[in-house]
Design a protein around this motif. Structure first.
Motif, mmCIF file in Angstrom:
data_model
loop_
_atom_site.group_PDB
_atom_site.id
_atom_site.type_symbol
_atom_site.label_atom_id
_atom_site.label_comp_id
_atom_site.label_asym_id
_atom_site.label_seq_id
_atom_site.Cartn_x
_atom_site.Cartn_y
_atom_site.Cartn_z
ATOM 1 N N ASN A 128 6.188 19.453 -1.142
ATOM 2 C CA ASN A 128 4.780 19.593 -1.536
ATOM 3 C C ASN A 128 3.863 18.631 -0.794
ATOM 4 O O ASN A 128 2.827 18.208 -1.322
ATOM 5 N N GLY A 129 4.237 18.271 0.428
ATOM 6 C CA GLY A 129 3.362 17.469 1.277
ATOM 7 C C GLY A 129 3.483 15.973 1.107
ATOM 8 O O GLY A 129 2.836 15.209 1.834
ATOM 9 N N VAL A 130 4.301 15.497 0.161
ATOM 10 C CA VAL A 130 4.423 14.059 -0.070
ATOM 11 C C VAL A 130 4.933 13.334 1.172
ATOM 12 O O VAL A 130 4.494 12.229 1.503
ATOM 13 N N GLY A 131 5.856 13.964 1.893
ATOM 14 C CA GLY A 131 6.455 13.330 3.060
ATOM 15 C C GLY A 131 5.474 13.061 4.183
ATOM 16 O O GLY A 131 5.659 12.111 4.962
ATOM 17 N N TYR A 132 4.425 13.870 4.280
ATOM 18 C CA TYR A 132 3.447 13.682 5.358
ATOM 19 C C TYR A 132 2.816 12.294 5.286
ATOM 20 O O TYR A 132 2.720 11.584 6.288
ATOM 21 N N GLY A 133 2.374 11.906 4.110
ATOM 22 C CA GLY A 133 1.748 10.595 3.950
ATOM 23 C C GLY A 133 2.714 9.457 4.192
ATOM 24 O O GLY A 133 2.350 8.428 4.775
ATOM 25 N N ILE A 134 3.959 9.634 3.742
ATOM 26 C CA ILE A 134 4.955 8.590 3.952
ATOM 27 C C ILE A 134 5.203 8.391 5.442
ATOM 28 O O ILE A 134 5.238 7.257 5.943
ATOM 29 N N LEU A 135 5.376 9.495 6.163
ATOM 30 C CA LEU A 135 5.624 9.405 7.607
ATOM 31 C C LEU A 135 4.417 8.834 8.344
ATOM 32 O O LEU A 135 4.553 8.045 9.279
ATOM 33 N N LYS A 136 3.227 9.220 7.923
ATOM 34 C CA LYS A 136 2.017 8.810 8.641
ATOM 35 C C LYS A 136 1.661 7.357 8.389
ATOM 36 O O LYS A 136 1.200 6.653 9.309
ATOM 37 N N TYR A 137 1.871 6.886 7.177
ATOM 38 C CA TYR A 137 1.349 5.570 6.812
ATOM 39 C C TYR A 137 2.405 4.496 6.540
ATOM 40 O O TYR A 137 2.082 3.314 6.530
ATOM 41 N N LEU A 138 3.658 4.893 6.301
ATOM 42 C CA LEU A 138 4.671 3.905 5.927
ATOM 43 C C LEU A 138 5.762 3.696 6.965
ATOM 44 O O LEU A 138 6.617 2.835 6.783
ATOM 45 N N THR A 139 5.772 4.494 8.025
ATOM 46 C CA THR A 139 6.798 4.322 9.052
ATOM 47 C C THR A 139 6.177 3.743 10.308
ATOM 48 O O THR A 139 5.065 4.093 10.694
ATOM 49 N N GLU A 140 6.923 2.881 10.973
ATOM 50 C CA GLU A 140 6.414 2.208 12.165
ATOM 51 C C GLU A 140 6.218 3.182 13.314
ATOM 52 O O GLU A 140 5.391 2.974 14.195
ATOM 53 N N ALA A 141 6.989 4.268 13.311
ATOM 54 C CA ALA A 141 6.933 5.207 14.435
ATOM 55 C C ALA A 141 5.642 5.992 14.473
ATOM 56 O O ALA A 141 5.274 6.558 15.498
ATOM 57 N N ASP A 142 4.937 6.067 13.328
ATOM 58 C CA ASP A 142 3.724 6.888 13.261
ATOM 59 C C ASP A 142 2.550 6.033 12.782
ATOM 60 O O ASP A 142 1.976 6.250 11.715
ATOM 61 N N THR A 143 2.187 5.052 13.587
ATOM 62 C CA THR A 143 1.137 4.121 13.184
ATOM 63 C C THR A 143 -0.255 4.569 13.617
ATOM 64 O O THR A 143 -1.245 4.080 13.119
ATOM 65 N N PHE A 174 0.827 -1.202 0.000
ATOM 66 C CA PHE A 174 0.000 0.000 0.000
ATOM 67 C C PHE A 174 0.864 1.256 0.000
ATOM 68 O O PHE A 174 1.766 1.417 0.832
ATOM 69 N N THR A 175 0.571 2.174 -0.897
ATOM 70 C CA THR A 175 1.157 3.511 -0.862
ATOM 71 C C THR A 175 0.384 4.346 0.154
ATOM 72 O O THR A 175 -0.686 3.936 0.623
ATOM 73 N N PRO A 176 0.883 5.539 0.530
ATOM 74 C CA PRO A 176 0.186 6.337 1.545
ATOM 75 C C PRO A 176 -1.278 6.617 1.228
ATOM 76 O O PRO A 176 -2.143 6.476 2.091
ATOM 77 N N VAL A 177 -1.595 7.009 -0.009
ATOM 78 C CA VAL A 177 -2.979 7.353 -0.314
ATOM 79 C C VAL A 177 -3.873 6.115 -0.291
ATOM 80 O O VAL A 177 -5.059 6.192 0.074
ATOM 81 N N LEU A 217 13.335 12.786 5.359
ATOM 82 C CA LEU A 217 12.014 12.506 5.932
ATOM 83 C C LEU A 217 12.026 12.634 7.447
ATOM 84 O O LEU A 217 11.073 13.137 8.050
ATOM 85 N N ILE A 218 13.096 12.189 8.068
ATOM 86 C CA ILE A 218 13.196 12.288 9.530
ATOM 87 C C ILE A 218 13.159 13.747 9.967
ATOM 88 O O ILE A 218 12.518 14.101 10.962
ATOM 89 N N LEU A 219 13.827 14.614 9.196
ATOM 90 C CA LEU A 219 13.835 16.043 9.528
ATOM 91 C C LEU A 219 12.457 16.667 9.377
ATOM 92 O O LEU A 219 12.154 17.683 10.003
ATOM 93 N N GLU A 220 11.604 16.075 8.537
ATOM 94 C CA GLU A 220 10.254 16.620 8.339
ATOM 95 C C GLU A 220 9.350 16.411 9.550
ATOM 96 O O GLU A 220 8.344 17.086 9.700
ATOM 97 N N LYS A 221 9.668 15.448 10.397
ATOM 98 C CA LYS A 221 8.784 15.110 11.515
ATOM 99 C C LYS A 221 8.487 16.331 12.375
ATOM 100 O O LYS A 221 7.354 16.531 12.818
ATOM 101 N N GLY A 222 9.505 17.141 12.630
ATOM 102 C CA GLY A 222 9.303 18.337 13.445
ATOM 103 C C GLY A 222 8.330 19.311 12.811
ATOM 104 O O GLY A 222 7.531 19.951 13.509
ATOM 105 N N LEU A 279 9.134 4.656 -2.603
ATOM 106 C CA LEU A 279 8.661 5.207 -1.327
ATOM 107 C C LEU A 279 9.295 4.474 -0.151
ATOM 108 O O LEU A 279 9.694 5.104 0.836
ATOM 109 N N LEU A 280 9.384 3.171 -0.247
ATOM 110 C CA LEU A 280 10.010 2.398 0.828
ATOM 111 C C LEU A 280 11.479 2.774 0.991
ATOM 112 O O LEU A 280 11.995 2.807 2.117
ATOM 113 N N SER A 281 12.142 3.069 -0.113
ATOM 114 C CA SER A 281 13.577 3.370 -0.063
ATOM 115 C C SER A 281 13.874 4.708 0.598
ATOM 116 O O SER A 281 14.999 4.941 1.057
ATOM 117 N N ILE A 282 12.888 5.608 0.653
ATOM 118 C CA ILE A 282 13.151 6.938 1.235
ATOM 119 C C ILE A 282 12.433 7.158 2.564
ATOM 120 O O ILE A 282 12.622 8.193 3.186
#
Length: 582
Positions: free
Chosen positions: A447-462, A132-135, A313-318, A304-307
């Motif tokens: 352009n907001g792409v990182g938000y979905g990746i962080l929210k839906y593809l990383t274990e830290a933000d489940t 699954f991709t973020p969307v 992406l980690i810097l975007e969390k803040g 998406l998995l590779s990034i």
């Protein structure tokens, strides 16, 4: 770099207007023949000629010079995707950001290394499975009662008779070429796979005849036909595209519906362009030759998995963390617990062609804005008037096709990026409001792409926030010749709901804007059990009035105003920047 002047003229003093600003009309003209963004410079090398021809085609212009600004010509991010797609077909490979950053043909060629490369993406049928991709995770997180019925559709008015067998052959070519239309969902494995068994099957086009019915009954029958066709998908089995011919008195209509898992706004442009080309070739007994494929959905998922764990992406969390605790609600006319699609209504509005032309072009020169930034400014002004709130969050949608290192400019699928945008609108001055909104949008990473990746593809933000979105905004760009050619054009007739009536709304207010056949159009979807129709009609009227005022304000200005995002390499705030131009 594009902000660096090409020419300098020494002045004894700077001419000022009555309000103390620089009087641009009184500035001394440079001597001799010079090349400016306003002077036509014809292409010279092969790459310039190819790019100029493609810019002309995409932007609908008779002439494009190598120093003409893409945005001033009416371009936007979706048009940039189309340019990249057509360039790839000519063997020139650039990224969308190259156009958005460098803006002119000459500077794109100057700044892009290795512009001519071969297309190394798989050109045959894609096989295998992917996650699954973020969307898509967003889609399944909505827990729809009927996930099989969540579509995008288009009704086309046929300008001439279309042979149904030849039309079927054209659709078969589309389905063979665009792998996303053959994707299905495996519930057991909880992943998607390419169902290539569908390639060998015939594509059926249903036909309906509603000639002779009274106008109201004909309208109702068209909606009934549309909803029956749209509700016929099974995401676990079968093609995710259907089509039907409907016979009416004036002319025939072609209804195409695709499950949203396989399509988005950019995809429709690709599909309609290819459908026109394929049918025309078949009709004239020519071989159907499709443009080269770009990256597949599987390539995209793996990218998406590779990034997802990258430093960027980690810097975007803040940046995104500041949205988690911001809570607010828009006012409603009535309290309700019924947010089913059956309770959803729509109001629409338009700008005439003259105002639309100004919105797409001259209105953006004064503050170096995009069309989307002016549209969001109008949203901000309208919401402030409606709620008296100075701060609120709206949910933004964009095409999501802007990750570096992968080309999906000609890939059909659902790539949408959905992310929150915090709006602060403290000034009553229109110019200051434009600056604020422009900077708010441009400070959003990637352009907001990182938000979905962080929210839906990383274990830290489940953890998924289950609060319903208050307001979602989407600017779908311009639909021009893709939906208006010698064979078909866009029809405004209604064909029924795009999603099952028992599904739940995903936003209290959903606003879609687009330009179709050179006219700006706004759609506002709302819950009729939460809002009166007059409330939403008033909101629409306020919005269009605010947008028209913004257009008049910007077009009527002779000055140019800069903001910090115009000078990315300088660490300077708005106050410091203003002091330089006083």
């Amino acid at each position: 770099e594009y902000m660096v002047p090409s020419y300098f003229v020494r002045l004894e003093k700077m001419p000022l207007s009555q309000n103390g600003k620089v009087d641009r009309k009184a500035l001394t003209e440079p001597e001799g023949s010079i090349n400016t963004s306003m002077e036509y410079v014809e292409p010279s090398c092969d790459e310039e000629h190819i790019m100029a021809e493609i810019w002309k085609k995409v932007l609908g212009l008779a002439r494009v010079g190598i120093n003409d600004d893409f945005f001033e010509l009416g371009g936007d991010s979706i048009k940039a995707i189309q340019v990249v797609s057509l360039l790839a077909g000519e063997g020139l490979t650039i990224e969308v950001k190259d156009i958005l950053v460098h803006r002119t043909i000459s500077k794109v060629i100057l700044n892009v290394d290795n512009i001519q490369r071969s297309n190394d993406y798989e050109q045959g049928f894609i096989q295998g499975s992917f996650g699954f991709t973020p969307v898509v995770k967003w889609f399944f997180s909505q827990r729809f009662n009927n996930p099989n019925y969540f579509n995008q559709s288009i009704l086309l008015e046929l300008k001439k008779y279309m042979d149904i067998q030849k039309l079927k052959m054209a659709f078969v070519k589309i389905i063979e070429h665009h792998d996303a239309l053959r994707v299905n969902y495996s519930h057991d494995r909880d992943e998607f796979f390419f169902n290539n068994g569908e390639i060998t099957k015939d594509f059926d086009i249903e036909t309906f005849n509603i000639v002779g019915l009274p106008p109201q009954k004909q309208e109702n029958e068209l909606i009934k036909i549309g909803m029956e066709l749209k509700s016929g998908f099974d995401i676990k089995d079968g093609l995710l595209i259907k089509a039907a011919i409907i016979h009416l008195e004036d002319n025939d209509k072609l209804l195409i519906t695709i499950h949203h898992l396989a399509v988005d706004g950019v995809s429709w442009r690709i599909i309609l362009e290819d459908l026109f080309a394929a049918y025309e070739a078949i009709e004239n007994n020519r071989e159907v030759i499709m443009p080269n494929k770009t990256a597949s959905l599987m390539d995209w998922y793996e990218k998406l998995l590779s990034i997802k764990d990258s430093e960027k992406l980690i810097l975007e969390k803040g940046f995104w963390k500041k949205y988690s605790d911001f809570k607010f609600e828009f006012p409603m006319d009535f309290d309700t617990k019924d947010w089913s699609i059956a309770s959803r209504s729509l109001v629409k509005g338009y700008l005439d062609k003259e105002k639309t032309e100004k919105l797409l072009n001259d209105a953006n020169k004064v503050y170096n804005t995009s069309v989307e930034e002016l549209l969001v400014t109008a949203i901000a002004k309208t919401v402030k008037e409606w709620t008296e709130l100075n701060e609120f969050v709206i949910e933004m949608e964009n095409n999501g096709r802007n990750i570096e290192g992968i080309n999906i400019s000609r890939t059909v699928g659902w790539f949408t990026a959905i992310y929150p945008l915090k709006i602060s609108i403290n000034s009553a001055d229109t110019g200051e409001q434009i600056k604020q909104i422009k900077e708010s949008i441009r400070e959003v990473p990637q352009n907001g792409v990182g938000y979905g990746i962080l929210k839906y593809l990383t274990e830290a933000d489940t953890e998924i926030d289950e609060r319903m979105t208050e307001l979602r905004f989407n600017y779908l760009g311009r639909f021009d010749k893709e939906s208006d050619n010698d064979i078909f054009s866009y029809s405004h007739l209604k064909t029924g709901s795009e999603t099952c009536l028992t599904n739940t709304m995903t936003a209290k207010l959903e606003i879609n804007c687009m330009v179709i056949n050179n006219m700006f159009e706004i759609e506002i979807f709302y819950n009729e059990k939460a809002y009166k129709e007059e409330t939403m009609s008033d909101f629409r009227d306020r919005y269009l009035r605010n947008l028209e005022n913004i257009i008049s304000y910007t077009v009527g200005s002779d000055e140019v105003y800069f903001t910090p995002s115009d000078f990315e390499t300088l660490d300077m705030n708005q106050e410091e920047l203003d002091s330089l131009f006083e």
